[in-house]
Design an enzyme around this catalytic site. Structure first.
Site, PDB file in Angstrom:
ATOM      1  N   LYS A 111      54.028  25.819  49.655  1.00  0.00           N
ATOM      2  CA  LYS A 111      54.286  24.766  48.666  1.00  0.00           C
ATOM      3  C   LYS A 111      55.216  23.708  49.240  1.00  0.00           C
ATOM      4  CE  LYS A 111      52.785  26.925  44.559  1.00  0.00           C
ATOM      5  NZ  LYS A 111      52.930  28.275  44.059  1.00  0.00           N
ATOM      6  N   LYS A 194      40.515  31.366  48.289  1.00  0.00           N
ATOM      7  CA  LYS A 194      41.007  31.804  46.992  1.00  0.00           C
ATOM      8  C   LYS A 194      40.638  30.843  45.869  1.00  0.00           C
ATOM      9  CE  LYS A 194      45.229  32.211  44.543  1.00  0.00           C
ATOM     10  NZ  LYS A 194      46.602  31.767  44.482  1.00  0.00           N
ATOM     11  N   LYS A 197      43.972  27.320  40.523  1.00  0.00           N
ATOM     12  CA  LYS A 197      44.049  26.075  39.744  1.00  0.00           C
ATOM     13  C   LYS A 197      44.361  24.882  40.639  1.00  0.00           C
ATOM     14  CE  LYS A 197      46.002  28.853  36.779  1.00  0.00           C
ATOM     15  NZ  LYS A 197      46.871  29.503  35.817  1.00  0.00           N
TER      16      LYS A 197
HETATM   17  P1  TYM Z   1      49.148  32.893  38.635  1.00  0.00           P
HETATM   18  O1  TYM Z   1      49.325  32.214  37.341  1.00  0.00           O
HETATM   19  O2  TYM Z   1      48.851  32.093  39.858  1.00  0.00           O
HETATM   20  O3  TYM Z   1      48.028  33.993  38.514  1.00  0.00           O
HETATM   21  C1  TYM Z   1      48.065  34.947  37.460  1.00  0.00           C
HETATM   22  C2  TYM Z   1      47.462  36.258  37.904  1.00  0.00           C
HETATM   23  O4  TYM Z   1      46.130  36.052  38.356  1.00  0.00           O
HETATM   24  C3  TYM Z   1      45.992  36.541  39.681  1.00  0.00           C
HETATM   25  N1  TYM Z   1      45.117  35.645  40.446  1.00  0.00           N
HETATM   26  C4  TYM Z   1      44.094  36.080  41.175  1.00  0.00           C
HETATM   27  N2  TYM Z   1      43.613  37.324  41.395  1.00  0.00           N
HETATM   28  C5  TYM Z   1      42.509  37.429  42.170  1.00  0.00           C
HETATM   29  N3  TYM Z   1      41.886  36.353  42.731  1.00  0.00           N
HETATM   30  C6  TYM Z   1      42.346  35.095  42.541  1.00  0.00           C
HETATM   31  N4  TYM Z   1      41.701  34.053  43.080  1.00  0.00           N
HETATM   32  C7  TYM Z   1      43.497  34.914  41.724  1.00  0.00           C
HETATM   33  N5  TYM Z   1      44.205  33.819  41.333  1.00  0.00           N
HETATM   34  C8  TYM Z   1      45.204  34.287  40.543  1.00  0.00           C
HETATM   35  C9  TYM Z   1      47.389  36.541  40.272  1.00  0.00           C
HETATM   36  O5  TYM Z   1      47.501  37.485  41.311  1.00  0.00           O
HETATM   37  C10 TYM Z   1      48.214  36.914  39.060  1.00  0.00           C
HETATM   38  O6  TYM Z   1      48.197  38.316  38.887  1.00  0.00           O
HETATM   39  N6  TYM Z   1      53.757  34.124  39.946  1.00  0.00           N
HETATM   40  C11 TYM Z   1      52.671  34.501  39.094  1.00  0.00           C
HETATM   41  C12 TYM Z   1      53.026  34.561  37.625  1.00  0.00           C
HETATM   42  C13 TYM Z   1      54.136  35.526  37.360  1.00  0.00           C
HETATM   43  C14 TYM Z   1      54.023  36.947  37.369  1.00  0.00           C
HETATM   44  C15 TYM Z   1      55.364  37.405  37.083  1.00  0.00           C
HETATM   45  C16 TYM Z   1      52.974  37.839  37.568  1.00  0.00           C
HETATM   46  C17 TYM Z   1      55.418  35.187  37.097  1.00  0.00           C
HETATM   47  N7  TYM Z   1      56.169  36.318  36.941  1.00  0.00           N
HETATM   48  C18 TYM Z   1      55.623  38.772  36.999  1.00  0.00           C
HETATM   49  C19 TYM Z   1      53.252  39.195  37.478  1.00  0.00           C
HETATM   50  C20 TYM Z   1      54.589  39.636  37.194  1.00  0.00           C
HETATM   51  C21 TYM Z   1      51.584  33.451  39.263  1.00  0.00           C
HETATM   52  O7  TYM Z   1      51.826  32.338  39.601  1.00  0.00           O
HETATM   53  O8  TYM Z   1      50.381  33.872  38.917  1.00  0.00           O
END
Ligand code: TYM
Length: 329
Positions: A111, A194, A197
């Protein structure tokens, strides 16, 4: 009963990666565990969203969580910023989180490289806030996709460090978890590694069947294999990876055989893939509209969720403060 946590950042609608990485199979998961599902709206602030869209983004994730089938009577579903205890734990954990380790995180480096003008402290300490989310409920397992593995490793490190410094066995060392299966990464339809968004290559749960067909049709392909049993290039392997999660093993085996015999017709593969994505997401899509129009229900869910989450958070924080030496007069 294990405590399981799942979190999604409120930066837009849910896509297939979110669903298969963080949610699929949770119906059983909810009944067999003490589950917390939350919307990470503080985490979304690192990119400075316009205040006029912040609430709408939270509402989208909340609606789609519920449409995907999370039952607020069984699980706890809440918004991160409704539970201010997380901020205190974040501050306390930050006292034992070091610049060296935070700045080496893959997501931070990526990032910072992409947005050199916005390398803020929130971005640097993103993993500590995530650790605070998880340790706040002393979770045993965290339901995530493969992309979050490193953040989970850091959470374990912070938990271990806290226990060692204060000579306690207080925090669990939570593991990344996908309901007994391998952690997964859903690839993008543009040939990239991947679906995400910020990558702009998503199929959203909310997309109409027409939009899904159009997106799948546009997916990158080529003129087909030239030799029997050849290795698939990444962009073709990606289509098979998605097919494996939305279709039956027989369908996958059928197209694998066609590939191996150089008989594959991408038009057929894409038609089947679109059809099966539509089938898998159909029940969710049809519930989204009903739920998003029901503000009374959403208000009730978030109010009750915040109460349950705060109760669990307050219990942890009371113990953390005591361990660290805070006392009342
Ligand atoms: P975020 O919002 O990017 O994604 C949310 C969840 O979706 C999963 N994910 C994916 N899994 C498989 N293939 C993909 N292409 C894919 N894109 C997203 C992510 O692994 C995630 O499980 N930092 C986290 C949000 C967060 C969080 C936490 C998650 C904040 N605190 C505590 C678990 C526990 C995030 O940005 O996820």
């Amino acid at each position: 009963m294990d405590t399981v946590l799942s979190g999604i950042r409120s930066t837009g609608n849910l896509h297939l990666g979110n669903y298969y990485g963080a949610l699929r199979n949770f119906t059983r998961m909810q009944f067999e565990n003490n589950c917390f599902f939350f919307i990470a709206d503080y985490h979304s602030l690192t990119t400075h969203p316009d205040p006029s869209i912040l609430h709408g983004n939270v509402k989208n994730v909340l609606t789609e969580y519920l449409a995907a089938g999370i039952d607020p009577e069984v699980s706890t579903i809440y918004i991160q910023s409704d539970v201010p205890e997380v901020c205190e734990l974040y501050l306390l954990l930050n006292m034992h989180a070091y610049l060296g380790e935070l700045s080496k995180t893959v997501s931070f480096k990526e990032k910072a490289r992409k947005n050199p003008d916005n390398v803020n402290a929130g971005l640097l300490t993103y993993p500590t806030l995530m650790a605070a989310d998880i340790l706040l409920h002393n979770a045993d397992k965290v339901r995530v996709g493969k992309d979050q593995e490193q953040h989970l490793e850091m959470t374990r490190k912070f938990a271990r460090r806290f226990n060692n410094i204060y000579g306690v066995e207080f925090f669990n060392e939570p593991v990344a978890y996908n309901f007994g299966q391998e952690l997964i990464k859903i690839p993008g339809l543009d040939g990239s590694g991947k679906m995400g968004k910020s990558e702009g290559n998503c199929v959203y749960l909310k997309d109409t069947p027409k939009e899904i067909e159009k997106k799948v049709k546009r997916a990158l392909t080529d003129e087909g294999p030239k030799e029997f049993d050849s290795v698939k290039p990444d962009y073709i392997e990606n289509l098979f990876t998605i097919l494996k999660v939305v279709s039956t093993p027989e369908v996958v085996a059928h197209f694998d055989e066609k590939w191996n015999k150089c008989e594959i017709r991408y038009g057929d593969l894409k038609k089947q893939l679109a059809e099966d994505i539509i089938k898998a997401t159909d029940p969710i899509r049809s519930r989204i509209t009903d739920i998003e129009n029901d503000d009374t229900y959403l208000r009730k869910v978030t109010k009750e969720g915040a109460e349950k989450a705060r109760e669990s958070a307050a219990k942890t924080l009371r113990q953390v403060r005591e361990i660290m030496g805070f006392k009342t007069f």
